[in-house]
Write a protein that holds these residues in place. Structure first.
Motif, PDB file in Angstrom:
ATOM      1  N   MET A   1       0.839  -1.187   0.000  1.00 36.99           N
ATOM      2  CA  MET A   1       0.000   0.000   0.000  1.00 36.99           C
ATOM      3  C   MET A   1       0.880   1.246   0.000  1.00 36.99           C
ATOM      4  SD  MET A   1      -3.055   0.858   2.594  1.00 36.99           S
ATOM      5  CE  MET A   1      -3.182   2.496   3.172  1.00 36.99           C
ATOM      6  N   ALA A   2       0.476   2.251  -0.718  1.00 36.16           N
ATOM      7  CA  ALA A   2       1.256   3.480  -0.808  1.00 36.16           C
ATOM      8  C   ALA A   2       1.202   4.234   0.510  1.00 36.16           C
ATOM      9  CB  ALA A   2       0.711   4.352  -1.931  1.00 36.16           C
ATOM     10  N   ALA A   3       2.286   4.926   0.821  1.00 39.45           N
ATOM     11  CA  ALA A   3       2.372   5.680   2.079  1.00 39.45           C
ATOM     12  C   ALA A   3       1.601   6.989   1.957  1.00 39.45           C
ATOM     13  CB  ALA A   3       3.823   5.954   2.400  1.00 39.45           C
ATOM     14  N   LYS A   4       0.635   7.172   2.845  1.00 43.37           N
ATOM     15  CA  LYS A   4      -0.147   8.408   2.826  1.00 43.37           C
ATOM     16  C   LYS A   4       0.578   9.524   3.547  1.00 43.37           C
ATOM     17  CE  LYS A   4      -4.577   6.254   2.135  1.00 43.37           C
ATOM     18  NZ  LYS A   4      -5.982   6.303   2.403  1.00 43.37           N
ATOM     19  N   LEU A   5       1.389   9.174   4.541  1.00 38.15           N
ATOM     20  CA  LEU A   5       2.190  10.163   5.262  1.00 38.15           C
ATOM     21  C   LEU A   5       3.660   9.903   4.975  1.00 38.15           C
ATOM     22  CD1 LEU A   5       0.333  10.157   8.687  1.00 38.15           C
ATOM     23  CD2 LEU A   5       0.116  11.811   6.846  1.00 38.15           C
ATOM     24  N   ARG A   6       4.395  10.975   4.728  1.00 43.91           N
ATOM     25  CA  ARG A   6       5.799  10.836   4.362  1.00 43.91           C
ATOM     26  C   ARG A   6       6.663  11.770   5.185  1.00 43.91           C
ATOM     27  NH1 ARG A   6       4.743  11.004  -2.119  1.00 43.91           N
ATOM     28  NH2 ARG A   6       3.633   9.026  -2.224  1.00 43.91           N
ATOM     29  N   LYS A   7       7.959  11.528   5.146  1.00 43.66           N
ATOM     30  CA  LYS A   7       8.925  12.352   5.860  1.00 43.66           C
ATOM     31  C   LYS A   7       8.790  13.810   5.407  1.00 43.66           C
ATOM     32  CE  LYS A   7      13.877  12.864   6.539  1.00 43.66           C
ATOM     33  NZ  LYS A   7      15.210  12.307   6.268  1.00 43.66           N
ATOM     34  N   GLY A   8       8.742  14.718   6.373  1.00 41.99           N
ATOM     35  CA  GLY A   8       8.650  16.139   6.061  1.00 41.99           C
ATOM     36  C   GLY A   8       7.235  16.684   6.078  1.00 41.99           C
ATOM     37  N   ASP A   9       6.220  15.825   6.155  1.00 41.37           N
ATOM     38  CA  ASP A   9       4.822  16.277   6.204  1.00 41.37           C
ATOM     39  C   ASP A   9       4.520  16.948   7.539  1.00 41.37           C
ATOM     40  OD1 ASP A   9       4.276  15.303   3.695  1.00 41.37           O
ATOM     41  OD2 ASP A   9       3.237  13.509   4.387  1.00 41.37           O
ATOM     42  N   LYS A  10       3.707  17.996   7.504  1.00 43.35           N
ATOM     43  CA  LYS A  10       3.212  18.644   8.715  1.00 43.35           C
ATOM     44  C   LYS A  10       1.965  17.881   9.155  1.00 43.35           C
ATOM     45  CE  LYS A  10       5.910  22.354   8.324  1.00 43.35           C
ATOM     46  NZ  LYS A  10       7.246  22.157   8.792  1.00 43.35           N
ATOM     47  N   ILE A  11       1.947  17.460  10.432  1.00 43.94           N
ATOM     48  CA  ILE A  11       0.848  16.630  10.913  1.00 43.94           C
ATOM     49  C   ILE A  11       0.293  17.157  12.229  1.00 43.94           C
ATOM     50  CG2 ILE A  11       1.670  14.529   9.795  1.00 43.94           C
ATOM     51  CD1 ILE A  11       2.025  14.789  13.477  1.00 43.94           C
ATOM     52  N   VAL A  12      -0.864  16.606  12.617  1.00 43.06           N
ATOM     53  CA  VAL A  12      -1.459  16.846  13.930  1.00 43.06           C
ATOM     54  C   VAL A  12      -1.769  15.483  14.533  1.00 43.06           C
ATOM     55  CG1 VAL A  12      -3.811  17.048  13.029  1.00 43.06           C
ATOM     56  CG2 VAL A  12      -3.238  18.115  15.192  1.00 43.06           C
ATOM     57  N   VAL A  13      -1.604  15.377  15.864  1.00 41.32           N
ATOM     58  CA  VAL A  13      -1.861  14.123  16.563  1.00 41.32           C
ATOM     59  C   VAL A  13      -3.345  14.052  16.910  1.00 41.32           C
ATOM     60  CG1 VAL A  13      -1.279  12.708  18.564  1.00 41.32           C
ATOM     61  CG2 VAL A  13       0.477  14.126  17.488  1.00 41.32           C
ATOM     62  N   LEU A  14      -3.995  12.938  16.569  1.00 42.54           N
ATOM     63  CA  LEU A  14      -5.433  12.768  16.772  1.00 42.54           C
ATOM     64  C   LEU A  14      -5.788  12.111  18.102  1.00 42.54           C
ATOM     65  CD1 LEU A  14      -6.420  11.471  13.235  1.00 42.54           C
ATOM     66  CD2 LEU A  14      -6.588  13.794  14.100  1.00 42.54           C
ATOM     67  N   ALA A  15      -4.887  11.290  18.642  1.00 38.91           N
ATOM     68  CA  ALA A  15      -5.216  10.541  19.857  1.00 38.91           C
ATOM     69  C   ALA A  15      -3.961  10.330  20.692  1.00 38.91           C
ATOM     70  CB  ALA A  15      -5.830   9.195  19.494  1.00 38.91           C
ATOM     71  N   GLY A  16      -4.169  10.104  21.979  1.00 41.40           N
ATOM     72  CA  GLY A  16      -3.063   9.818  22.882  1.00 41.40           C
ATOM     73  C   GLY A  16      -2.739  10.992  23.772  1.00 41.40           C
ATOM     74  N   LYS A  17      -1.638  10.875  24.511  1.00 42.49           N
ATOM     75  CA  LYS A  17      -1.270  11.900  25.486  1.00 42.49           C
ATOM     76  C   LYS A  17      -0.886  13.223  24.821  1.00 42.49           C
ATOM     77  CE  LYS A  17       3.619  10.841  25.796  1.00 42.49           C
ATOM     78  NZ  LYS A  17       4.755  10.657  26.670  1.00 42.49           N
ATOM     79  N   ASP A  18      -0.500  13.190  23.563  1.00 44.05           N
ATOM     80  CA  ASP A  18      -0.094  14.399  22.844  1.00 44.05           C
ATOM     81  C   ASP A  18      -1.163  14.884  21.872  1.00 44.05           C
ATOM     82  OD1 ASP A  18       2.453  14.584  24.054  1.00 44.05           O
ATOM     83  OD2 ASP A  18       3.197  13.001  22.741  1.00 44.05           O
ATOM     84  N   LYS A  19      -2.416  14.532  22.114  1.00 40.47           N
ATOM     85  CA  LYS A  19      -3.519  14.902  21.222  1.00 40.47           C
ATOM     86  C   LYS A  19      -3.550  16.414  21.003  1.00 40.47           C
ATOM     87  CE  LYS A  19      -8.518  14.529  20.743  1.00 40.47           C
ATOM     88  NZ  LYS A  19      -9.742  13.975  21.324  1.00 40.47           N
ATOM     89  N   GLY A  20      -3.635  16.816  19.726  1.00 36.64           N
ATOM     90  CA  GLY A  20      -3.702  18.216  19.374  1.00 36.64           C
ATOM     91  C   GLY A  20      -2.360  18.843  19.041  1.00 36.64           C
ATOM     92  N   LYS A  21      -1.266  18.197  19.399  1.00 34.50           N
ATOM     93  CA  LYS A  21       0.058  18.737  19.094  1.00 34.50           C
ATOM     94  C   LYS A  21       0.338  18.616  17.607  1.00 34.50           C
ATOM     95  CE  LYS A  21       2.554  18.158  23.427  1.00 34.50           C
ATOM     96  NZ  LYS A  21       3.736  17.550  24.060  1.00 34.50           N
ATOM     97  N   GLN A  22       1.109  19.578  17.113  1.00 28.42           N
ATOM     98  CA  GLN A  22       1.496  19.576  15.706  1.00 28.42           C
ATOM     99  C   GLN A  22       2.996  19.406  15.596  1.00 28.42           C
ATOM    100  OE1 GLN A  22       0.018  23.122  13.876  1.00 28.42           O
ATOM    101  NE2 GLN A  22      -2.109  22.665  14.380  1.00 28.42           N
ATOM    102  N   GLY A  23       3.440  18.864  14.474  1.00 30.12           N
ATOM    103  CA  GLY A  23       4.861  18.671  14.260  1.00 30.12           C
ATOM    104  C   GLY A  23       5.151  18.229  12.847  1.00 30.12           C
ATOM    105  N   GLU A  24       6.416  17.933  12.606  1.00 25.00           N
ATOM    106  CA  GLU A  24       6.856  17.487  11.293  1.00 25.00           C
ATOM    107  C   GLU A  24       7.408  16.077  11.423  1.00 25.00           C
ATOM    108  OE1 GLU A  24      10.261  18.769   8.103  1.00 25.00           O
ATOM    109  OE2 GLU A  24       9.137  20.349   9.097  1.00 25.00           O
TER     110      GLU A  24
END
Length: 101
Positions: A1-24
């Motif tokens: 399956m093709a990778a939907k997320l790749r190195k360098g993408d800006k993301i947001v965390v949806l679940a877990g202790k860091d929910k809502g945090k953004q990063g690369e």
């Protein structure tokens, strides 16, 4: 399956202790379905002093599951990723806006 997320993408965390945090994304391991994101899911690791490096407690970003991450679109909102063909090239696009990533 093709990778939907790749190195360098800006993301947001949806679940877990860091929910809502953004990063690369720093690295992706598609075989395990995990990614390392800068500043997210940070744990302290104890390191012994070596020649040239100081020992002590050092923060290290730990892997987080890809299912808990979502790509950020140009408006700064979480979006799902789809694939489409433009000419003869397969490209990723944001489902919220339809823009090519």
């Amino acid at each position: 399956m093709a990778a939907k997320l790749r190195k360098g993408d800006k993301i947001v965390v949806l679940a877990g202790k860091d929910k809502g945090k953004q990063g690369e994304i720093a690295s992706v391991n598609p075989a395990k379905g995990k990614a390392i994101v800068e500043g997210v899911n940070v744990a302290l690791r104890h390191a012994k002093a070596t020649q040239g490096e100081q020992g002590g407690r050092q923060p290290v970003a730990m892997p987080i599951d890809l299912s808990n991450l979502a790509l950020l679109d140009k408006n700064g909102k979480a979006t799902r990723v789809g694939f489409k063909f433009e000419g003869d090239k397969k490209v990723r696009f944001a489902k919220t806006t339809g823009d090519v990533i």
